[in-house]
Design an enzyme around this catalytic site. Structure first.
Site, PDB file in Angstrom:
ATOM      1  N   ASP A 214      43.819  38.352  39.564  1.00 23.50           N
ATOM      2  CA  ASP A 214      45.257  38.297  39.267  1.00 23.50           C
ATOM      3  C   ASP A 214      45.925  39.643  39.523  1.00 23.50           C
ATOM      4  O   ASP A 214      45.254  40.688  39.625  1.00 23.50           O
ATOM      5  CB  ASP A 214      45.430  37.901  37.786  1.00 23.50           C
ATOM      6  CG  ASP A 214      46.722  37.146  37.526  1.00 23.50           C
ATOM      7  OD1 ASP A 214      47.650  37.239  38.357  1.00 23.50           O
ATOM      8  OD2 ASP A 214      46.792  36.471  36.493  1.00 23.50           O
TER       9      ASP A 214
ATOM     10  N   ASP B 230      52.766  29.663  38.408  1.00 26.68           N
ATOM     11  CA  ASP B 230      52.537  29.479  36.970  1.00 26.68           C
ATOM     12  C   ASP B 230      53.308  28.272  36.446  1.00 26.68           C
ATOM     13  O   ASP B 230      53.123  27.859  35.304  1.00 26.68           O
ATOM     14  CB  ASP B 230      52.984  30.733  36.193  1.00 26.68           C
ATOM     15  CG  ASP B 230      51.909  31.810  36.220  1.00 26.68           C
ATOM     16  OD1 ASP B 230      50.773  31.501  36.601  1.00 26.68           O
ATOM     17  OD2 ASP B 230      52.217  32.965  35.861  1.00 26.68           O
TER      18      ASP B 230
HETATM   19  C1  GLA Z   1      49.128  35.139  35.138  1.00 27.76           C
HETATM   20  C2  GLA Z   1      48.493  33.969  35.858  1.00 27.76           C
HETATM   21  C3  GLA Z   1      48.162  32.896  34.850  1.00 27.76           C
HETATM   22  C4  GLA Z   1      47.229  33.454  33.802  1.00 27.76           C
HETATM   23  C5  GLA Z   1      47.849  34.677  33.153  1.00 27.76           C
HETATM   24  C6  GLA Z   1      46.862  35.365  32.222  1.00 27.76           C
HETATM   25  O1  GLA Z   1      50.380  34.818  34.651  1.00 27.76           O
HETATM   26  O2  GLA Z   1      49.319  33.493  36.872  1.00 27.76           O
HETATM   27  O3  GLA Z   1      47.589  31.777  35.483  1.00 27.76           O
HETATM   28  O4  GLA Z   1      46.008  33.791  34.404  1.00 27.76           O
HETATM   29  O5  GLA Z   1      48.286  35.636  34.113  1.00 27.76           O
HETATM   30  O6  GLA Z   1      47.400  36.456  31.603  1.00 27.76           O
END
Ligand code: GLA
Length: 739
Positions: free
Chosen positions: A486, A556
């Site tokens: 990420d 997300d």
């Molecule tokens: C980001 C990702 C999510 C999740 C969060 C965790 O927003 O896109 O899918 O993994 O971080 O903090």
């Protein structure tokens, strides 16, 4: 089989691909490359006719008061005012380029042929190699440039270095399609007519960005047609700041140049050193935007996904010229992606061994093949205010360590995956307390936090080394099969005080280069470990990262109706196999919208299926239905992930309906997914006309046994579900043999 040929008599280079061609001529005393053709297949005779009919340069010059020759790689120098591909500054202060032809070379690699055309400055020690790679089975032409300092002294400052420059043919008007968005609303398609002047798409954020994609499609005329008409499309394989300039010049030429963003980014090229710029790939299709998308998808499956030496890589060339008459090998497509479960929306930061085991058992029973523990597993990570940088397992949450959970997951016959965010640090972490100088920052300026975190300067060798070793240790100590990598914020204050006076601005590029190197090293040290690229959803999706990962997190936003348009936008540029899509809880935690389970599944089945809900709260009936739908997905998965995609209905024209057809490569199977939104007032279509079928063949519905003629499905169409809003449809048809 692609062919790359040079005709001595006409001094023309011709690159012939599956169903398109590209050509240029070496012209004038300096034998410089001028663009001639990018479009349908043609031969050298055709190319020389285009060359001979070339516009009288002086007439354009009269209008434009400047030169507009379609140079393959526009140098800044002389009386030139349009967007340059390259602008440099030599040690004596000279800031213009004058090229001469230097070398030409054809290199045959596995499944591909590359033409390398070398130009050298007439007075200074700079050479550029213009590289053109064609594949035996594709219409995608990969272009990039390599800059080499061939002298023994003096620093050449590169002020702007694009990867390639594409000239469009002369047309009266051009329409541009591109992808824009934001967090939770990635890959929205936009259309505009190009007038005189420039349209600049870019990211200055240190990464690809949610806001704009380094991809475009152009068509001449008034309307975009999904399955008909000529389309020219290109995409940059770079995951750092980028710039794409589409310029209609005063003389009426349209050209598109792209590469690293030059904003705040001079790069010093030292004697004997070289810079390899990322691939800027392009394709021509005569089958509309749909044809262009299918060509992108196939290219990504066959030549990009997990192939770092290719797109965006730093290829090296054996210096030999070989024949191109080798039979085309069959290119293996990447393995099908496993059905994944991710715990993020179920638990957020509240992870524990018991909680994860419970979810893993429910997921395994549903048919999940890969179980991923998201954020919250490492020390100090109880919310987003602390912990990033301290990548050791939290003993409070996992008193026995991670291994008992991993063993349980494996016993349930699933792979095990883990979330990491290696380029980031919370100020509240041991790493930051020990190394406050490791983050991007300027002297005497604040350090702007986003999500309570700062960006580690991966351009630093010590930081890159630390990131590699940290991940290598994690992967060596535990049986991990998958990392979700990420990156939850963009750059700010991109300073590097320790390197002031030593080109600290190079960090814009070197951060991404080191990211690529780390991914490459991890892949070779741990070949079984797959990686998903994530950046607060779909903030780092591009051909460069796709060449080093196996899939990407799309957004997300997991609301199924919002996903219909996000996923449709994604499909213009990127393959469904790489598009991770989860089924989550209802009402959706982000939008509050409640949608049926079947509908949520049908939307997520359009790509690589994942489950991301809190399974402990799903009813027995829901768990049973989900299990059936996962099983169904596994049956259609080869068609969805490896097939050809046709967008049958689109929300972009105001229709509350999205529909996609996937046709297997051999044409023997097809899958149709359709999703209704909210229908109001007017009558809506009742049928979907299918694409790509044999008109005389018959197709049987796997579920109902009903049979249809190919011509009927193509002309009258398949009946859509009637009734309530947010209904959806999944139809799986197989070609009936012997009829
Ligand atoms: C980001 C990702 C999510 C999740 C969060 C965790 O927003 O896109 O899918 O993994 O971080 O903090």
């Amino acid at each position: 089989m692609a062919e790359v040929t040079y005709n001595e008599a006409t001094s023309t280079w011709l690159l012939q691909m599956s169903s398109s061609a590209y050509g240029f001529v070496l012209s004038g005393e300096a034998r410089l490359p001028y663009h001639l053709h990018w479009g349908p297949l043609l031969d050298h005779e055709g190319l020389s006719t285009i060359s001979a009919a070339g516009e009288v340069a002086s007439s354009v010059e009269r209008i434009a008061w400047g030169k507009e020759d379609p140079h393959e790689y526009v140098p800044w120098g002389g009386q030139r005012y349009d967007e340059p591909s390259l602008k440099v500054e030599y040690p004596d202060g000279t800031r213009g380029i004058e090229w001469r032809f230097a070398t030409q070379l054809v290199v045959r690699e596995d499944q591909a042929t590359t033409l390398v055309l070398g130009l050298a400055d007439s007075a200074y020690p700079l050479r550029v190699d213009l590289c053109y790679r064609v594949f035996d089975d594709s219409d995608v032409l990969e272009r990039w440039a390599r800059l080499v300092h061939i002298g023994e002294s003096g620093t050449i400052v590169i002020r702007q270095a694009h990867s390639a420059n594409w000239w469009m043919p002369r047309r009266d008007a051009w329409n541009l399609s591109y992808l824009h968005g934001g967090w939770g609303s990635e890959t929205q398609i936009a259309e505009t007519t190009l007038g005189p002047g420039k349209m600049v798409l870019e990211s200055r954020r240190g990464t690809t960005s949610h806001e704009l994609q380094p991809w475009f499609a152009l068509n001449a005329g008034d309307a975009i047609d999904e399955e008909h008409g000529e389309v020219w499309s290109a995409a940059l394989a770079w995951s750092g700041s980028w710039k794409l300039v589409l310029e209609t010049t005063p003389g009426g030429h349209l050209h598109a140049s792209a590469g690293w963003n030059d904003f705040d980014s001079p790069i010093e090229l030292l004697p004997g050193k070289e810079i390899v710029l990322p691939v800027f790939a392009g394709l021509y299709s005569s089958e509309g935007l749909g044809g262009a998308s299918r060509a992108w998808h196939y290219y990504e499956l066959a030549h990009v996904l997990s192939r770092p030496g290719r797109s965006g890589g730093s290829p090296s060339f054996p210096s030999l010229i070989t024949s191109t008459s080798v039979p085309a090998p069959v290119v293996p497509l990447p393995s099908l992606r496993p059905v994944l479960y991710n715990s993020w929306e179920a638990t957020t930061f509240s992870v524990s061994e018991e909680g994860q085991v419970r979810l893993a058992e429910l997921a395994a029973n549903m048919g999940v093949e890969l179980f991923v523990v998201d954020d919250g597993w490492f020390v100090g990570r109880n919310d987003d205010r602390a912990g990033l940088g301290d990548w050791t397992v939290d003993p409070k949450k996992f008193p026995r360590g991670l291994d008992p959970l991993i063993e349980r997951v494996k016993a349930l016959d699933m792979g095990f995956g883990l979330w990491v965010e290696p380029e980031m640090v919370n100020p509240d972490s041991d790493l930051y307390r020990a190394h406050p100088d490791w983050v991007f920052h300027f002297a005497n300026r604040g350090r702007t936090e986003k999500r309570n975190q700062l960006v580690l300067n991966l351009a630093r060798d010590d930081v890159a080394d630390w990131v590699y070793k940290t991940l290598d240790r994690l992967l060596s100590e535990h049986q991990i099969d998958f990392l979700k990598w990420d990156m939850n914020r963009h750059f700010s204050e991109p300073g590097w005080p320790a390197e002031v006076g030593n080109n600290p601005e190079r960090s814009w590029v070197d951060h991404t280069r080191h990211l690529y190197q780390i991914l490459d090293r991890l892949r070779s040290a741990h070949p079984g470990v797959d990686v998903e690229s994530c950046s607060g959803g779909g903030g780092r999706v591009d051909l460069g990262i796709l060449s080093r990962t196996q899939q990407v997190w799309t957004s997300d936003n997991t609301d199924a109706w919002d996903r219909v348009s996000i996923q449709e936008g994604f499909s213009y540029a990127y393959a469904p196999l790489a598009m991770m899509a989860w089924v989550t809880d209802s009402p959706n935690p982000l939008t509050g919208r409640a949608l049926p389970l079947r509908y949520r599944f049908h939307v997520a089945m359009a790509g690589s299926l994942g489950i991301g809900g809190d399974l402990t709260k799903w009813s027995r009936a829901e768990l049973t239905e989900a299990k059936e739908l996962v099983a169904k997905y596994k049956v259609i998965r080869p068609v969805v992930q490896h097939g050809r995609l046709y967008r049958l209905a689109s929300t972009r024209r105001g229709l509350p309906l999205g529909a996609i057809e996937y046709l297997s490569r051999d044409g023997s199977e097809l899958v149709v997914l359709a999703w209704w939104g909210i229908r109001r007032y007017r009558p809506w279509p009742t049928r979907l006309r299918l694409q790509g079928l044999e008109t005389t063949a018959r197709y049987r519905d796997v579920e109902t046994g009903e049979e249809y003629g190919g011509a009927v499905l193509g002309q009258l169409g398949l009946r859509l579900p009637e009734g309530l809003d947010f209904t959806s449809m999944l139809v799986h048809l197989v070609h009936v043999e012997g009829r």
